[in-house]
Design a protein around this motif. Structure first.
Motif, PDB file in Angstrom:
ATOM      1  N   VAL A  82       1.172  -1.213  -0.428  1.00 38.59           N
ATOM      2  CA  VAL A  82       0.351   0.227  -0.032  1.00 38.59           C
ATOM      3  C   VAL A  82       1.198   1.264   0.064  1.00 38.59           C
ATOM      4  CG1 VAL A  82      -2.040   1.295   1.242  1.00 38.59           C
ATOM      5  CG2 VAL A  82      -1.665  -1.106   1.058  1.00 38.59           C
ATOM      6  N   ILE A  83       0.868   2.113  -0.966  1.00 38.65           N
ATOM      7  CA  ILE A  83       1.600   3.574  -1.517  1.00 38.65           C
ATOM      8  C   ILE A  83       0.480   4.433  -0.716  1.00 38.65           C
ATOM      9  CG2 ILE A  83       2.852   4.589  -2.774  1.00 38.65           C
ATOM     10  CD1 ILE A  83       3.431   2.151  -4.402  1.00 38.65           C
ATOM     11  N   GLU A  84       0.664   4.845   0.282  1.00 35.08           N
ATOM     12  CA  GLU A  84       0.404   6.366   0.590  1.00 35.08           C
ATOM     13  C   GLU A  84       1.341   7.475   0.791  1.00 35.08           C
ATOM     14  OE1 GLU A  84      -2.815   5.373   2.718  1.00 35.08           O
ATOM     15  OE2 GLU A  84      -3.921   4.886   1.565  1.00 35.08           O
ATOM     16  N   ILE A  85       1.700   8.184  -0.273  1.00 36.59           N
ATOM     17  CA  ILE A  85       3.182   9.292  -0.213  1.00 36.59           C
ATOM     18  C   ILE A  85       1.697  10.875   0.010  1.00 36.59           C
ATOM     19  CG2 ILE A  85       5.080  10.247  -0.640  1.00 36.59           C
ATOM     20  CD1 ILE A  85       5.817   7.473  -2.108  1.00 36.59           C
ATOM     21  N   ASN A  86       2.342  11.459   1.262  1.00 37.50           N
ATOM     22  CA  ASN A  86       1.218  12.475   0.918  1.00 37.50           C
ATOM     23  C   ASN A  86       2.103  13.137   1.852  1.00 37.50           C
ATOM     24  OD1 ASN A  86       0.221  14.680   1.248  1.00 37.50           O
ATOM     25  ND2 ASN A  86      -1.398  14.154   2.108  1.00 37.50           N
ATOM     26  N   ASP A  87       3.430  14.745   1.197  1.00 39.38           N
ATOM     27  CA  ASP A  87       4.554  14.000   1.513  1.00 39.38           C
ATOM     28  C   ASP A  87       4.707  15.778   1.099  1.00 39.38           C
ATOM     29  OD1 ASP A  87       5.155  12.167   3.172  1.00 39.38           O
ATOM     30  OD2 ASP A  87       7.502  11.858   1.423  1.00 39.38           O
ATOM     31  N   SER A  88       4.671  16.665   2.622  1.00 39.24           N
ATOM     32  CA  SER A  88       5.359  18.398   1.663  1.00 39.24           C
ATOM     33  C   SER A  88       6.574  18.847   2.732  1.00 39.24           C
ATOM     34  CB  SER A  88       4.323  18.455   2.235  1.00 39.24           C
ATOM     35  OG  SER A  88       3.179  18.918   3.190  1.00 39.24           O
ATOM     36  N   ALA A  89       7.279  19.798   2.271  1.00 44.31           N
ATOM     37  CA  ALA A  89       8.327  20.265   2.677  1.00 44.31           C
ATOM     38  C   ALA A  89       7.917  21.755   2.306  1.00 44.31           C
ATOM     39  CB  ALA A  89       9.922  19.209   2.589  1.00 44.31           C
ATOM     40  N   GLU A  90       8.785  22.584   3.496  1.00 45.25           N
ATOM     41  CA  GLU A  90       8.618  23.794   3.131  1.00 45.25           C
ATOM     42  C   GLU A  90       9.612  24.199   3.755  1.00 45.25           C
ATOM     43  OE1 GLU A  90       6.528  28.617   2.662  1.00 45.25           O
ATOM     44  OE2 GLU A  90       5.591  26.508   2.979  1.00 45.25           O
ATOM     45  N   ILE A  91      11.408  24.995   2.987  1.00 43.44           N
ATOM     46  CA  ILE A  91      12.648  25.431   3.963  1.00 43.44           C
ATOM     47  C   ILE A  91      12.667  26.185   2.775  1.00 43.44           C
ATOM     48  CG2 ILE A  91      14.900  25.109   3.703  1.00 43.44           C
ATOM     49  CD1 ILE A  91      14.268  21.613   3.871  1.00 43.44           C
ATOM     50  N   LYS A  92      13.042  27.552   3.945  1.00 44.25           N
ATOM     51  CA  LYS A  92      13.917  28.672   3.447  1.00 44.25           C
ATOM     52  C   LYS A  92      14.619  29.539   4.586  1.00 44.25           C
ATOM     53  CE  LYS A  92      11.450  33.540   2.720  1.00 44.25           C
ATOM     54  NZ  LYS A  92      10.496  34.235   2.831  1.00 44.25           N
ATOM     55  N   ASN A  93      16.085  29.839   3.478  1.00 46.54           N
ATOM     56  CA  ASN A  93      17.410  29.897   4.551  1.00 46.54           C
ATOM     57  C   ASN A  93      17.342  31.491   3.752  1.00 46.54           C
ATOM     58  OD1 ASN A  93      17.685  27.547   5.827  1.00 46.54           O
ATOM     59  ND2 ASN A  93      18.449  26.440   3.941  1.00 46.54           N
ATOM     60  N   ALA A  94      18.205  32.600   4.335  1.00 46.84           N
ATOM     61  CA  ALA A  94      18.639  33.923   4.161  1.00 46.84           C
ATOM     62  C   ALA A  94      19.513  34.011   5.178  1.00 46.84           C
ATOM     63  CB  ALA A  94      17.241  35.528   4.750  1.00 46.84           C
ATOM     64  N   SER A  95      20.456  34.441   4.529  1.00 46.68           N
ATOM     65  CA  SER A  95      21.697  34.661   5.396  1.00 46.68           C
ATOM     66  C   SER A  95      22.430  36.455   4.473  1.00 46.68           C
ATOM     67  CB  SER A  95      22.959  33.764   4.858  1.00 46.68           C
ATOM     68  OG  SER A  95      23.367  33.277   3.754  1.00 46.68           O
ATOM     69  N   GLY A  96      23.079  36.453   5.357  1.00 41.70           N
ATOM     70  CA  GLY A  96      23.400  38.314   5.430  1.00 41.70           C
ATOM     71  C   GLY A  96      25.093  38.874   5.666  1.00 41.70           C
ATOM     72  N   ARG A  97      25.888  39.370   4.882  1.00 39.31           N
ATOM     73  CA  ARG A  97      27.589  39.477   5.667  1.00 39.31           C
ATOM     74  C   ARG A  97      28.365  40.292   5.269  1.00 39.31           C
ATOM     75  NH1 ARG A  97      32.166  35.091   3.935  1.00 39.31           N
ATOM     76  NH2 ARG A  97      31.264  36.184   1.832  1.00 39.31           N
ATOM     77  N   SER A  98      28.133  41.699   6.097  1.00 34.80           N
ATOM     78  CA  SER A  98      28.988  42.645   5.550  1.00 34.80           C
ATOM     79  C   SER A  98      30.505  42.800   6.609  1.00 34.80           C
ATOM     80  CB  SER A  98      28.120  43.899   5.417  1.00 34.80           C
ATOM     81  OG  SER A  98      28.774  44.823   5.536  1.00 34.80           O
ATOM     82  N   ARG A  99      30.919  43.502   5.354  1.00 37.71           N
ATOM     83  CA  ARG A  99      32.430  43.602   5.878  1.00 37.71           C
ATOM     84  C   ARG A  99      32.897  44.961   6.107  1.00 37.71           C
ATOM     85  NH1 ARG A  99      37.224  39.514   5.820  1.00 37.71           N
ATOM     86  NH2 ARG A  99      36.320  39.768   3.593  1.00 37.71           N
ATOM     87  N   ALA A 100      33.452  45.759   6.367  1.00 42.76           N
ATOM     88  CA  ALA A 100      34.483  46.981   6.151  1.00 42.76           C
ATOM     89  C   ALA A 100      35.655  47.530   6.938  1.00 42.76           C
ATOM     90  CB  ALA A 100      33.032  48.231   6.100  1.00 42.76           C
ATOM     91  N   GLY A 101      36.689  48.004   6.659  1.00 44.73           N
ATOM     92  CA  GLY A 101      37.907  47.605   6.657  1.00 44.73           C
ATOM     93  C   GLY A 101      38.470  49.638   5.935  1.00 44.73           C
ATOM     94  N   SER A 102      39.565  49.457   7.070  1.00 40.81           N
ATOM     95  CA  SER A 102      40.269  50.472   6.283  1.00 40.81           C
ATOM     96  C   SER A 102      42.206  50.775   7.340  1.00 40.81           C
ATOM     97  CB  SER A 102      40.053  52.364   6.550  1.00 40.81           C
ATOM     98  OG  SER A 102      40.018  52.486   8.016  1.00 40.81           O
ATOM     99  N   GLU A 103      42.363  51.411   6.358  1.00 37.67           N
ATOM    100  CA  GLU A 103      44.214  51.187   7.487  1.00 37.67           C
ATOM    101  C   GLU A 103      44.908  52.421   6.601  1.00 37.67           C
ATOM    102  OE1 GLU A 103      45.379  49.265   8.702  1.00 37.67           O
ATOM    103  OE2 GLU A 103      43.873  47.386   9.327  1.00 37.67           O
ATOM    104  N   LYS A 104      45.668  52.793   7.432  1.00 38.70           N
ATOM    105  CA  LYS A 104      45.880  54.417   7.208  1.00 38.70           C
ATOM    106  C   LYS A 104      47.092  54.115   7.609  1.00 38.70           C
ATOM    107  CE  LYS A 104      45.682  59.057   6.506  1.00 38.70           C
ATOM    108  NZ  LYS A 104      44.297  60.400   6.939  1.00 38.70           N
ATOM    109  N   MET A 105      48.549  54.634   7.379  1.00 36.82           N
ATOM    110  CA  MET A 105      49.832  54.792   7.945  1.00 36.82           C
ATOM    111  C   MET A 105      50.143  56.501   6.739  1.00 36.82           C
ATOM    112  SD  MET A 105      52.917  52.965   7.625  1.00 36.82           S
ATOM    113  CE  MET A 105      53.372  52.426   6.369  1.00 36.82           C
ATOM    114  N   ALA A 106      50.481  57.266   7.999  1.00 41.00           N
ATOM    115  CA  ALA A 106      50.707  57.931   7.836  1.00 41.00           C
ATOM    116  C   ALA A 106      52.198  58.355   8.219  1.00 41.00           C
ATOM    117  CB  ALA A 106      50.891  59.882   7.557  1.00 41.00           C
TER     118      ALA A 106
END
Length: 239
Positions: A82-106
């Motif tokens: 007996v095959i009674e497949i009733n599958d549902s799946a919902e996947i949601k991913n969000a990712s973010g990345r931010s980087r800032a840098g500065s160098e100064k030599m006098a």
């Protein structure tokens, strides 16, 4: 090489031309695991000694008796999957990345070196700001998966092998031909005898190593597939 390629194309075309105007043929069962399991007679593990009154008893334990167990238990027996497949799946991913840098030599004054070197530098160059760098990066990603599957089928399967630990290997095949289209259902896997119900049925979620194939072949399936040349071109062409 060119001759071999042309010969292969001609052989493939001849095989397809044979099906023109004809309905798809059924897959023969002769030589399959099911055919072998049906026609082979397994040897008994032991030879019980029957008493003179066993044949006339109302409480026999065989599958043919009124109270006997009719569930599949040995090679060649048949059960219902007996095959009674009733599958549902919902996947949601969000990712973010931010980087800032500065160098100064006098080095505006270093033992008088900048004052003595600056006149020899090109116009606009100075050691007052010897090194001045900055960098920034950002990343943002979103992904989602949404799946919904529903399949309800029943198919008779044959026990094709009984493993030493008692597990049964089953194989079921069902073909239905409607006009010029053949619908094919294949089920294989391993089941435990204790998971088979009193109605001699087993559900798909109790089959280990289960493989279910539901598809078809015929005129409708043929026009839904790209030609061999197009499939080869999709693989080889980089654009």
């Amino acid at each position: 090489m060119r001759l071999m390629l042309m010969s292969l194309i001609l052989l493939t075309a001849c095989g397809r031309l044979e099906q023109v105007g004809r309905a798809p043929d059924f897959t023969p069962l002769e030589g399959s695991y099911q055919h072998h399991a049906m026609y082979s007679t397994p040897l008994p593990e032991n030879a019980p000694q029957n008493g003179p009154t066993d044949a006339s008893s109302l409480w026999q334990a065989g599958s043919g008796s009124l109270f006997g167990d009719r569930r599949a238990a040995r090679t060649g027996d048949i059960l219902t999957v007996v095959i009674e497949i009733n599958d549902s799946a919902e996947i949601k991913n969000a990712s973010g990345r931010s980087r800032a840098g500065s160098e100064k030599m006098a080095v505006p004054s270093l033992f008088g070196v900048p004052e003595s070197v600056n006149p020899d530098l090109p116009d606009g160059a100075s050691l007052d700001d010897a090194v001045n760098t900055s960098s920034s990066s950002s990343y943002k990603g979103d992904g989602s998966v949404k799946r919904n599957e529903k399949l309800t089928l029943r198919v008779a399967a044959t026990v094709v092998e009984q493993l030493p630990n008692g597990v049964l290997r089953i194989e079921g095949q069902q073909e239905v031909r409607v006009n010029f289209e053949m619908r094919v259902l294949l089920v294989t896997g391993y089941v435990r005898p204790v998971d088979i119900s009193r109605q001699n049925e087993i559900t798909y979620d109790k089959i280990a190593g289960e493989q279910i194939s539901y598809g078809g072949r015929g005129q409708i399936t043929d026009v839904q597939q790209p030609r061999y040349g197009q499939q080869v071109a999709d693989v080889l062409l980089p654009f």
